[in-house]
Structure formats: structure tokens, C-alpha cells
Design an enzyme around this catalytic site. Structure first.
Site, PDB file in Angstrom:
ATOM      1  N   ARG A 118      34.364 -10.867  19.868  1.00 18.41           N
ATOM      2  CA  ARG A 118      35.320 -11.646  20.647  1.00 18.41           C
ATOM      3  C   ARG A 118      36.095 -12.664  19.827  1.00 18.41           C
ATOM      4  O   ARG A 118      37.112 -13.179  20.275  1.00 18.41           O
ATOM      5  CB  ARG A 118      34.610 -12.284  21.842  1.00 18.41           C
ATOM      6  CG  ARG A 118      34.175 -11.238  22.846  1.00 18.41           C
ATOM      7  CD  ARG A 118      33.188 -11.780  23.874  1.00 18.41           C
ATOM      8  NE  ARG A 118      32.735 -10.704  24.757  1.00 18.41           N
ATOM      9  CZ  ARG A 118      31.772  -9.839  24.465  1.00 18.41           C
ATOM     10  NH1 ARG A 118      31.165  -9.911  23.299  1.00 18.41           N
ATOM     11  NH2 ARG A 118      31.418  -8.902  25.316  1.00 18.41           N
ATOM     12  N   GLU A 145      15.186 -13.600  17.094  1.00 20.11           N
ATOM     13  CA  GLU A 145      13.801 -13.843  17.508  1.00 20.11           C
ATOM     14  C   GLU A 145      12.896 -12.700  17.084  1.00 20.11           C
ATOM     15  O   GLU A 145      11.755 -12.889  16.692  1.00 20.11           O
ATOM     16  CB  GLU A 145      13.728 -14.040  19.029  1.00 20.11           C
ATOM     17  CG  GLU A 145      12.342 -14.449  19.492  1.00 20.11           C
ATOM     18  CD  GLU A 145      12.315 -14.887  20.933  1.00 20.11           C
ATOM     19  OE1 GLU A 145      11.215 -15.039  21.463  1.00 20.11           O
ATOM     20  OE2 GLU A 145      13.398 -15.055  21.522  1.00 20.11           O
TER      21      GLU A 145
END
Length: 250
Positions: free
Chosen positions: A136, A173
Site C-alpha cells: 500500500r 512473532e
């Protein structure tokens, strides 16, 4: 939920959630089941304006938001930008609140306001490079670059650029990812602005900064439309500033 925010020195675009949710998805956050059932957009000092679920704010509602912003002395452009962003609960999976900027792109006035606010901030900062983070950042970066007379450099995911690349790894993560740039796209001593649509935990923006600084580029600032402050992305950017237009709320 979005709040108006004229300037914030926060950061990041790539983010990770609690153990139940761990992946990079633009403008998403963990919700309680109660919050997911009742999404709304909130502006500082205004009463809550609840749009229809999974839809952008309607024209009449947007006009009300602008009127309230004018009454409080706020920039009407920020009100238009906030009201044009659609908030979709439980997408792309349950527990995620997705901030959808595609509805902002459909609103030509709000889209122009977004670009104008960035251009006004950076037109006199002698920026020669606007680096857009995939994907984006490719929407907002090029019009900003053209308006301020800078070149646009795409920062892409692995194996997307055809030429010789330099890459920077960053942690998620569960695992790692990379961001890449063509060798020779920038030169030492150039001044760069990094652009993306949303900041969250700061993984990709931090990697973008390191990538550009490795080749001697001075990163002036990072710029995003939306910031999710509770994910604390600024902590991964060190002292590097980030300018944002609207801020997400828990």
C-alpha cells in the site's frame, strides 16, 4: 475505530498480535467479542458516530463529522479521511479489526486530502527519494514523490524485484521476513521519506530504515495514513520520527 490525529511521532507497518493471532495484515488488531460486535469511528471531543457494520461512513454521516470537526477547530481534511476509511471486523479471520483504505481511494476528495497533507509537510524538506513499502505504500508514495519532485523507490517482498537487490531481514512473532530494494536505486547522501498506509508494531518500517541507512541514505521521516498506537511500533524505530494522519483505538 479511528481517532483524528494531526501529528504523531509513532511508527510501524508490519505487526504481530497476541499468540492467538500472528501474521502481517494491514490495519488489523485484536478485538474482544463485544468490541467486534459493535464497530464505530470515534473522534476526539465528538460524540461517537456509528457507521453501518462493515461499511464506510455514508455521505450524510461524513458531513456531520466534518461539521463537528469545524466546530472544534479541527482540520476538515482529517475528518474526511477518517470517515472515508472502512472498518471491517473479523477480517481476514475472527478477532481482527481490518482498517480498509480502499474506500478512502474511492473518495476522490478524501484521497486528494491525504496526498495534499503529506505534500504540504514534505515539499520543502529537500527529499530526493520517496520509498514505498509493499504494497500500500505503492498507492500513496508515487503521487507524493511526483508532487515534491522526488524519485519513487519500491521496497518489495523477496523475489519480486528482477535485478540485483539488497535485503534486510526483520522478525515476526513466528519467524522472519525480508524487504528488498534494487541495488543502485538510491545513492549515499540522499534524503528519503518512507511511506506506507499503516503503522503497527514497526517490523517493516524498521527494516526499511535500516535498509536505506546501510547504503548511506538519510531517512528524514516515515509517513503513514493510520497508526495503531497500542501495538507500540514506535519502540522499534528508535529515534526516527513518523508522521501520521489518523490513529486507531482499542
Amino acid at each position: 475505530m479511528l481517532q483524528l490525529q494531526t501529528i504523531s511521532l509513532f511508527s510501524s507497518n508490519s505487526f504481530t498480535f497476541s499468540p492467538a493471532v500472528a501474521f502481517r495484515t494491514p490495519a488489523a488488531k485484536t478485538l474482544s467479542s463485544a468490541a467486534a460486535a459493535l464497530p464505530f469511528i470515534r473522534f476526539p471531543n465528538y460524540r461517537s458516530a456509528r457507521p453501518p457494520p462493515c461499511c464506510s461512513v455514508g455521505k450524510s454521516e461524513a458531513l456531520k463529522v466534518e461539521a463537528m470537526a469545524a466546530e472544534d477547530g479541527q482540520d476538515l481534511r482529517l475528518a474526511r479521511i477518517s470517515s472515508a476509511i472502512r472498518v471491517i471486523p473479523n477480517f481476514p479471520k475472527p478477532g481482527i479489526l481490518f482498517q480498509d483504505i480502499t474506500t478512502l481511494l474511492l473518495d476522490t476528495k478524501a484521497f486528494k486530502d491525504t496526498i495534499d497533507l503529506f505534500v504540504e509537510r514534505y515539499k520543502d524538506k529537500e527529499i530526493s527519494v520517496v520509498a514505498g513499502v509493499e504494497a500500500r505504500g505503492f498507492i500513496f508514495g508515487p503521487p507524493i514523490a511526483l508532487a515534491i519532485g522526488a524519485k519513487f523507490v519500491p521496497l518489495r517482498k523477496p523475489k519480486k524485484l528482477p535485478g540485483k537487490v539488497i535485503s534486510e531481514e526483520y522478525s515476526l512473532e513466528y519467524g522472519t521476513d525480508k524487504i528488498e530494494m534494487h541495488v543502485g536505486a538510491v545513492e549515499a547522501g540522499e534524503r528519503a521519506l518512507i511511506v506506507d498506509d499503516l503503522i503497527a508494531t514497526g517490523g517493516t518500517l524498521g527494516a526499511a530504515i535500516r535498509l536505506l541507512e546501510r547504503v548511506g541514505v538519510h531517512v528524514v521521516e516515515c509517513a503513514c495514513v493510520i497508526e495503531l498506537p497500542e501495538l507500540k511500533g514506535r519502540e522499534r524505530l528508535g529515534e526516527k520520527p513518523l508522521f501520521v494522519l489518523v490513529s486507531g483505538d482499542a
